[in-house]
Design an enzyme around this catalytic site. Sequence first.
Site, PDB file in Angstrom:
ATOM      1  N   CYS A  47       0.825  -1.209   0.000  1.00 53.24           N
ATOM      2  CA  CYS A  47       0.000   0.000   0.000  1.00 53.24           C
ATOM      3  C   CYS A  47       0.861   1.262   0.000  1.00 53.24           C
ATOM      4  CB  CYS A  47      -0.922   0.005   1.222  1.00 53.24           C
ATOM      5  SG  CYS A  47      -2.290   1.178   1.069  1.00 53.24           S
TER       6      CYS A  47
ATOM      7  N   ASP B  40      -6.320  -3.179  11.469  1.00 54.57           N
ATOM      8  CA  ASP B  40      -5.167  -2.298  11.565  1.00 54.57           C
ATOM      9  C   ASP B  40      -5.041  -1.823  13.011  1.00 54.57           C
ATOM     10  OD1 ASP B  40      -3.005  -0.779  10.836  1.00 54.57           O
ATOM     11  OD2 ASP B  40      -4.139   0.715   9.694  1.00 54.57           O
TER      12      ASP B  40
END
Length: 219
Positions: free
Chosen positions: A8, A131
Amino acid sequence: MSLLVKICGLSTPETLDVALDAGADMVGFVFFPPSPRHVSLETGRDLGRQVKRRALKVALTVDADDATLDNIMDALSPDIFQLHGKENVARLRDIKQRFGRPVMKAVPVASAADLAVLPGYAAVADRILFDARAPKDATRPGGLGAPFDWHLLQNLELNLPYMVSGGLDAQNLAEALRVTRAGGVDVSSGVESAPGVKDPELIKAFIRAARATRELSVR
């Protein structure tokens, strides 16, 4: 099922090529100005063309409105929207219906109480991304290089594909997968030499380490 690997926060043609050549399954582009990994619509368009179906294109947004998502659709034509803000279940449903794309909802985790939102999101989202919860004074919700307690997911019952992120790198991802049994890993700061600056060797090392875990039972 094979392990999904997502790199990412890619922002340059060179590092995108490294991720694609190394075998990333998903490549993520950040459309959120406070992030050091933010890309403009023009850059997103160029990088999206470069992917050429070699991986899934993921557009990361944070509480974006429809106009912003319209622009991202036009520029990148993402395969998946990664929603990293405080989007509620209704908003997820609206985005899926309006844009016709799968959505991956990021769920910030600091304690078991944070998992209470899962039934609602799981009814609409196509994938969950766990996360680390950002500190209260953080300017962005992710990409901070901090892991969470993976053992919070040990007895998780979720009939939906899920990935883990937050402070992962080539050294600790095997342990994260052993504990969580996640079907995918997502890395950003763990393959950087400085915030927003991807390191080609770290990208390759992370993907190599991820592929070395194939013998793990993933789901």
